[in-house]
Enzyme design. Structure first.
Site, PDB file in Angstrom:
ATOM      1  N   ARG A   1      20.569   7.110 -26.769  1.00 27.36           N
ATOM      2  CA  ARG A   1      20.701   6.223 -25.602  1.00 27.36           C
ATOM      3  C   ARG A   1      22.074   6.488 -25.007  1.00 27.36           C
ATOM      4  NH1 ARG A   1      19.146   1.696 -27.594  1.00 27.36           N
ATOM      5  NH2 ARG A   1      21.029   0.532 -28.109  1.00 27.36           N
TER       6      ARG A   1
ATOM      7  N   ASP B   1      28.862  -3.253 -21.545  1.00 23.76           N
ATOM      8  CA  ASP B   1      27.716  -2.854 -22.375  1.00 23.76           C
ATOM      9  C   ASP B   1      27.630  -1.332 -22.297  1.00 23.76           C
ATOM     10  OD1 ASP B   1      25.394  -2.749 -23.805  1.00 23.76           O
ATOM     11  OD2 ASP B   1      24.143  -3.772 -22.323  1.00 23.76           O
TER      12      ASP B   1
ATOM     13  N   HIS C   1      23.249  -9.763 -20.527  1.00 25.61           N
ATOM     14  CA  HIS C   1      22.052  -9.649 -19.687  1.00 25.61           C
ATOM     15  C   HIS C   1      22.168 -10.740 -18.628  1.00 25.61           C
ATOM     16  CE1 HIS C   1      20.168  -7.841 -23.548  1.00 25.61           C
ATOM     17  NE2 HIS C   1      20.709  -6.903 -22.796  1.00 25.61           N
TER      18      HIS C   1
ATOM     19  N   TYR D   1      13.637   7.551 -28.441  1.00 27.36           N
ATOM     20  CA  TYR D   1      13.736   7.198 -29.860  1.00 27.36           C
ATOM     21  C   TYR D   1      12.514   7.777 -30.574  1.00 27.36           C
ATOM     22  CZ  TYR D   1      16.497   3.890 -27.186  1.00 27.36           C
ATOM     23  OH  TYR D   1      17.365   3.347 -26.279  1.00 27.36           O
TER      24      TYR D   1
ATOM     25  N   ASP E   1      26.014   1.543 -29.725  1.00 23.86           N
ATOM     26  CA  ASP E   1      25.944   0.648 -28.560  1.00 23.86           C
ATOM     27  C   ASP E   1      26.934  -0.478 -28.863  1.00 23.86           C
ATOM     28  OD1 ASP E   1      25.312  -1.170 -26.564  1.00 23.86           O
ATOM     29  OD2 ASP E   1      23.139  -0.962 -26.787  1.00 23.86           O
TER      30      ASP E   1
ATOM     31  N   GLU F   1      20.792   2.738 -18.652  1.00 23.78           N
ATOM     32  CA  GLU F   1      20.713   3.013 -20.088  1.00 23.78           C
ATOM     33  C   GLU F   1      19.356   3.533 -20.546  1.00 23.78           C
ATOM     34  OE1 GLU F   1      20.461  -0.365 -22.732  1.00 23.78           O
ATOM     35  OE2 GLU F   1      20.807  -1.758 -21.085  1.00 23.78           O
TER      36      GLU F   1
ATOM     37  N   GLU G   1      24.530   4.686 -22.101  1.00 21.32           N
ATOM     38  CA  GLU G   1      24.595   3.453 -21.312  1.00 21.32           C
ATOM     39  C   GLU G   1      25.977   3.312 -20.683  1.00 21.32           C
ATOM     40  OE1 GLU G   1      24.046  -0.198 -23.553  1.00 21.32           O
ATOM     41  OE2 GLU G   1      23.453  -1.234 -21.721  1.00 21.32           O
TER      42      GLU G   1
ATOM     43  N   HIS H   1      20.192  -3.480 -16.680  1.00 23.51           N
ATOM     44  CA  HIS H   1      20.217  -4.922 -16.399  1.00 23.51           C
ATOM     45  C   HIS H   1      21.585  -5.271 -15.830  1.00 23.51           C
ATOM     46  CE1 HIS H   1      22.669  -5.173 -20.043  1.00 23.51           C
ATOM     47  NE2 HIS H   1      21.815  -4.315 -20.564  1.00 23.51           N
TER      48      HIS H   1
ATOM     49  N   HIS I   1      11.970   0.513 -23.207  1.00 21.59           N
ATOM     50  CA  HIS I   1      12.761  -0.608 -22.671  1.00 21.59           C
ATOM     51  C   HIS I   1      13.137  -0.359 -21.216  1.00 21.59           C
ATOM     52  CE1 HIS I   1      16.524   1.730 -23.076  1.00 21.59           C
ATOM     53  NE2 HIS I   1      16.115   2.080 -24.275  1.00 21.59           N
TER      54      HIS I   1
ATOM     55  N   ASP J   1      30.777 -26.510 -43.914  1.00 15.11           N
ATOM     56  CA  ASP J   1      31.600 -27.143 -42.880  1.00 15.11           C
ATOM     57  C   ASP J   1      32.152 -26.126 -41.881  1.00 15.11           C
ATOM     58  OD1 ASP J   1      33.370 -25.847 -44.471  1.00 15.11           O
ATOM     59  OD2 ASP J   1      34.668 -27.582 -44.867  1.00 15.11           O
TER      60      ASP J   1
ATOM     61  N   HIS K   1      18.010  -2.224 -31.484  1.00  9.43           N
ATOM     62  CA  HIS K   1      19.099  -3.181 -31.721  1.00  9.43           C
ATOM     63  C   HIS K   1      19.427  -3.272 -33.214  1.00  9.43           C
ATOM     64  CE1 HIS K   1      18.763  -5.430 -27.599  1.00  9.43           C
ATOM     65  NE2 HIS K   1      19.205  -4.201 -27.496  1.00  9.43           N
TER      66      HIS K   1
END
Ligand code: GLY
Ligand code: MN
Ligand code: MN
Length: 477
Positions: free
Chosen positions: A436, A313, A398, A418, A302, A414, A438, A391, A387, A66, A285
């Site tokens: 990374r 971001d 995004h 890797y 991130d 960003e 960003e 954005h 990538h 629930d 991610h």
């Protein structure tokens, strides 16, 4: 028993009706209702007098049993209303319609907009929280006219046909659309299902592209909220860098980010926190956040805050022990150089395609110099930077955008590299290094402003900050 409940409901309803609306909104820095009104007016101008438009709130989604997932309003619906509740429908009628005046039902008035909202329900509100009701929606959110959502079906059919609208704008129903809002929207669904038939008199169109194009350039009020979200994110990154120590877990850092976000007033996060150390830093991610972090590891975090529905971001990558190793430094510096070069290009008129190409060029050159790639090709580079370089950011992490930048857009920059363990032809000293960086960049008329600039990026600045002590590494009693 039933009589008693009815009696109780009546008394409680009376006290709710008298209740001051001030308990609905504690924050004073929401985007003013007039701005939402201006957006609706501008959309109505766009669709014209021969059309009507219907926007609906996001469905509530069951988590398990629930329990629902925390509710998050549909972006376009929120952009047009600032209304946070589920089971709400916005009906826009550019040619106007006659309704009873809410302050005096013996009189009539014209309106071009009706917001249908959940009714006040004393017993349910005691469990699940206060509701705006039509009065709250009109008083606090500035909609000209609001009704309870049980009135939608009749009003929709009456107005659709009496207005002789040639076009009905309604966002498409996604496959996971469900719950009470789906039932409320059934009359619209029926028209949509019927529209391709030869006898249909109403053409159905998707209004989403029109709203997305309105969302590309942010207003000063929207920028203020994104700026605040980015500021909160930067402070959290600084605290994480100052607190990070070997033998912590990725979740210790995740907890610290969330703590700072909420301590500084952010209601939510626009995406799950990504805290990836060592082998997890190379997963773009990674959201598990369970590993123990060790001396010599690099952490890619991130993590960002969402403030009043507006996202930021922000990513930082830092050494767990406060000092980068030589191979970590080499990779980090390439990413930093790529990011710096991209940010330098960001100004009105710049093409995002060219900014992407610049990031790829700097990373290709850097990886080639280190011997990580043996030829300067996009295919080789793509093994390690797979990538887009950024954005738009706004109501969605995004967000809506376009290729050519204009003042008022907010974009991330960003780039990343890797290097997974076992990458073919790569010296093992580079294995499990994921970097990374960003930031959120506001395009201004004269160039740009880095909204998340308070969190350092230069190697020496990161190392200097990490010598300080943060709030997050105290043992818990
Ligand atoms: N955090 C998601 C992204 O960087 O796009
Ligand atoms: Mn991003
Ligand atoms: Mn990100």
């Amino acid at each position: 028993m039933i009589k008693k409940i009815v009696f109780f409901c009546l008394i409680y309803a009376a006290s709710l009706a008298a209740q001051d609306l001030k308990y609905l909104e504690y924050d004073t820095d929401f985007i003013p209702p007039a701005e939402y009104k201006a957006r609706r007016d501008s959309l109505m101008k766009e669709i014209g007098e021969n059309a009507v438009a219907v926007f609906y709130s996001a469905p509530e989604r069951v988590r398990n049993g629930d329990q629902d997932y925390p509710y998050h309003q549909n972006d376009n619906f929120y952009y047009l209303t600032g209304f946070p509740e589920p089971n709400a429908i916005l009906f826009l009628i550019p040619s106007g319609t006659t309704v009873h005046d809410p302050s005096d039902s013996s009189k009539e008035m014209m309106t071009r907009e009706i917001l249908f909202v959940q009714p006040r329900e004393p017993l349910r509100e005691r469990w699940t929280g206060r509701r705006y009701g039509p009065e709250g929606a009109m008083a606090l959110r500035g909609v000209t006219y609001a009704l309870t959502n049980d009135k939608f079906k009749t009003a929709f059919m009456r107005i659709l046909f009496s207005s002789h609208a040639k076009r009905l704008y309604v966002p498409p129903f996604s496959s996971d659309f469900g719950g009470e809002i789906k039932e409320l929207m059934q009359p619209v669904q029926n028209i949509v299902d019927r529209s391709p038939a030869w006898h249909s008199t109403v053409e159905v169109r998707d209004p989403s592209p029109l709203v997305y194009s309105m969302r590309v350039v942010k207003s000063p009020e929207e920028i203020a909220l994104i700026r605040k979200a980015a500021h909160i994110s930067a402070v959290a990154h600084n605290q994480a860098m100052m607190s990070c120590e070997p033998e912590m877990h990725e979740y210790d850092l995740q907890a610290l980010y969330l703590y700072v976000f909420h301590r500084m007033g952010a209601e939510d996060i626009p995406y799950p926190c990504i805290v990836g150390s060592a082998e997890n830093s190379v997963i773009l991610h990674y959201e598990t956040d369970r590993r123990e972090i060790h001396d010599g590891d690099l952490v890619l975090a991130d993590c960002a805050a969402e403030y009043h529905n507006y996202a930021s971001d922000v990513t930082r990558t830092y050494p767990v022990n406060g000092t980068f190793t030589e191979p970590q430094k080499q990779i980090y510096q390439i990413v930093l150089d790529a990011q710096t070069a991209c940010i330098a290009m960001m100004k009105p008129g710049a093409s995002w395609r060219n900014i992407q190409a610049k990031a790829e060029e700097v990373i290709t050159d850097g990886l080639f110099k280190l011997g990580i790639i043996k030829e300067k090709s996009r295919k080789e580079m793509f093994r390690f930077f797979m990538h887009g370089v950024g954005h738009p950011v706004g109501l969605n992490v995004h967000d809506a955008g376009r290729d050519t930048l204009v003042a008022g857009m907010v974009m991330t920059a960003e780039p990343g590299i890797y290097i997974a363990e076992g990458s073919e032809g790569v010296d093992p000293k580079y294995f499990n290094i994921g970097v990374r960086l960003e930031d959120d960049i506001l395009v201004t008329s004269s160039g740009h402003e880095i909204l998340s600039n308070e969190a350092p990026r230069e190697i020496k600045d990161v190392e200097a900050l990490m010598k300080k002590k943060g709030i997050g590494n105290q043992p818990l009693q």
